[in-house]
Motif scaffolding. Sequence first.
Motif, PDB file in Angstrom:
ATOM      1  N   ALA A  16      39.560 -69.044  12.834  1.00 30.20           N
ATOM      2  CA  ALA A  16      38.891 -69.577  13.783  1.00 30.20           C
ATOM      3  C   ALA A  16      38.328 -68.402  14.537  1.00 30.20           C
ATOM      4  CB  ALA A  16      39.447 -70.473  14.858  1.00 30.20           C
ATOM      5  N   TYR A  17      39.105 -67.188  14.758  1.00 28.02           N
ATOM      6  CA  TYR A  17      38.742 -66.194  15.477  1.00 28.02           C
ATOM      7  C   TYR A  17      37.535 -65.288  14.767  1.00 28.02           C
ATOM      8  CZ  TYR A  17      39.244 -61.475  17.818  1.00 28.02           C
ATOM      9  OH  TYR A  17      39.133 -60.393  18.566  1.00 28.02           O
ATOM     10  N   PHE A  18      37.701 -65.210  13.364  1.00 25.11           N
ATOM     11  CA  PHE A  18      36.765 -64.564  12.652  1.00 25.11           C
ATOM     12  C   PHE A  18      35.413 -65.267  12.444  1.00 25.11           C
ATOM     13  CE2 PHE A  18      38.716 -61.452   9.504  1.00 25.11           C
ATOM     14  CZ  PHE A  18      39.665 -61.005  10.533  1.00 25.11           C
ATOM     15  N   ASP A  19      35.457 -66.788  12.588  1.00 22.47           N
ATOM     16  CA  ASP A  19      34.299 -67.531  12.713  1.00 22.47           C
ATOM     17  C   ASP A  19      33.599 -67.379  13.742  1.00 22.47           C
ATOM     18  OD1 ASP A  19      34.919 -68.648  10.006  1.00 22.47           O
ATOM     19  OD2 ASP A  19      35.883 -70.319  10.857  1.00 22.47           O
ATOM     20  N   LYS A  20      34.310 -67.294  15.028  1.00 23.10           N
ATOM     21  CA  LYS A  20      33.937 -67.223  16.321  1.00 23.10           C
ATOM     22  C   LYS A  20      32.939 -65.792  16.194  1.00 23.10           C
ATOM     23  CE  LYS A  20      34.162 -69.159  20.199  1.00 23.10           C
ATOM     24  NZ  LYS A  20      33.163 -70.196  20.425  1.00 23.10           N
ATOM     25  N   CYS A  21      33.629 -64.857  15.758  1.00 24.77           N
ATOM     26  CA  CYS A  21      32.760 -63.438  15.436  1.00 24.77           C
ATOM     27  C   CYS A  21      31.570 -63.728  15.033  1.00 24.77           C
ATOM     28  CB  CYS A  21      33.686 -62.517  14.834  1.00 24.77           C
ATOM     29  SG  CYS A  21      35.292 -61.911  15.898  1.00 24.77           S
ATOM     30  N   VAL A  22      31.451 -64.566  13.970  1.00 27.34           N
ATOM     31  CA  VAL A  22      30.304 -64.617  13.025  1.00 27.34           C
ATOM     32  C   VAL A  22      29.348 -65.374  13.892  1.00 27.34           C
ATOM     33  CG1 VAL A  22      29.213 -65.568  11.066  1.00 27.34           C
ATOM     34  CG2 VAL A  22      31.444 -64.307  10.685  1.00 27.34           C
ATOM     35  N   GLU A  23      29.905 -66.370  14.732  1.00 20.90           N
ATOM     36  CA  GLU A  23      28.858 -67.122  15.672  1.00 20.90           C
ATOM     37  C   GLU A  23      28.310 -66.422  16.782  1.00 20.90           C
ATOM     38  OE1 GLU A  23      29.913 -70.387  18.808  1.00 20.90           O
ATOM     39  OE2 GLU A  23      30.795 -70.881  17.004  1.00 20.90           O
ATOM     40  N   LYS A  24      29.238 -65.559  17.505  1.00 19.44           N
ATOM     41  CA  LYS A  24      28.630 -64.769  18.437  1.00 19.44           C
ATOM     42  C   LYS A  24      28.092 -63.438  18.218  1.00 19.44           C
ATOM     43  CE  LYS A  24      31.104 -65.557  22.467  1.00 19.44           C
ATOM     44  NZ  LYS A  24      31.769 -65.277  23.537  1.00 19.44           N
ATOM     45  N   ILE A  25      28.406 -62.654  17.376  1.00 19.04           N
ATOM     46  CA  ILE A  25      27.838 -61.496  16.912  1.00 19.04           C
ATOM     47  C   ILE A  25      27.104 -61.203  15.736  1.00 19.04           C
ATOM     48  CG2 ILE A  25      28.845 -60.280  18.690  1.00 19.04           C
ATOM     49  CD1 ILE A  25      30.942 -59.190  16.381  1.00 19.04           C
ATOM     50  N   GLY A  26      27.342 -62.128  14.740  1.00 15.45           N
ATOM     51  CA  GLY A  26      26.675 -62.129  13.515  1.00 15.45           C
ATOM     52  C   GLY A  26      27.404 -61.575  12.375  1.00 15.45           C
ATOM     53  N   PHE A  27      28.719 -61.159  12.557  1.00 10.23           N
ATOM     54  CA  PHE A  27      29.680 -60.465  11.740  1.00 10.23           C
ATOM     55  C   PHE A  27      30.981 -60.342  12.184  1.00 10.23           C
ATOM     56  CE2 PHE A  27      27.697 -57.270  14.160  1.00 10.23           C
ATOM     57  CZ  PHE A  27      28.671 -56.459  14.492  1.00 10.23           C
ATOM     58  N   VAL A  28      31.938 -60.199  11.253  1.00 15.92           N
ATOM     59  CA  VAL A  28      33.234 -59.815  11.641  1.00 15.92           C
ATOM     60  C   VAL A  28      33.451 -58.146  11.676  1.00 15.92           C
ATOM     61  CG1 VAL A  28      35.679 -60.222  11.085  1.00 15.92           C
ATOM     62  CG2 VAL A  28      34.218 -61.843  10.530  1.00 15.92           C
TER      63      VAL A  28
END
Length: 186
Positions: A16-28
């Motif tokens: 979920a944390y990695f998915d949130k990174c992709v959602e907010k900044i476009g990448f992990v």
Amino acid sequence: MALAIPPAELDTQNQAYFDKCVEKIGFVPNVLQAYALDMAKLNAFAGMYNDLMLAPSGLSKLEREMIAVVVSSINRCYYCLTAHGAAVRQLSGDPILGEQMVMNYRAARLDPRRRAMLDFAAKLTERPHEVEEDDRAVLRKVGFSERDIWDIGAVVGFFNMSNRIASATDMRPNEEYHVQARAPKV
């Protein structure tokens, strides 16, 4: 990363944390990918980072990123200079400030409060054994509280550790960082 360590399987919380990174900044960020070799290490790193850099503090998010860049500049940490230089550009809306911070923070036109903060961060990185009460008194004189001084020291310590891990493993920044916030905010 130069070490051939396979990532562990992400648990639900970290996925979920990695998915949130992709959602907010476009990448992990690659630093998170590197720490994903072990969920306990990833949790510890992310927890400390999020607490120091995002939680409420007397230091602004920009000031904390400026500290990260000064420490990383002294340590010549390619990963952190690239990632946190981009954050300074983004948070300040000033690409020139971001470049000055990466190259030599002393070239930037900073108010006395930020100059004192960054001078303290530099000394704590380069010569920690020389830090004494006079150094903390300078910070108090420009308006930093006891808790702020603690936070400055904690950010400095965290990025000294992070720089060494990044250098030890040849951690490389995501390419996206190189192009972020290169034009001034209008």
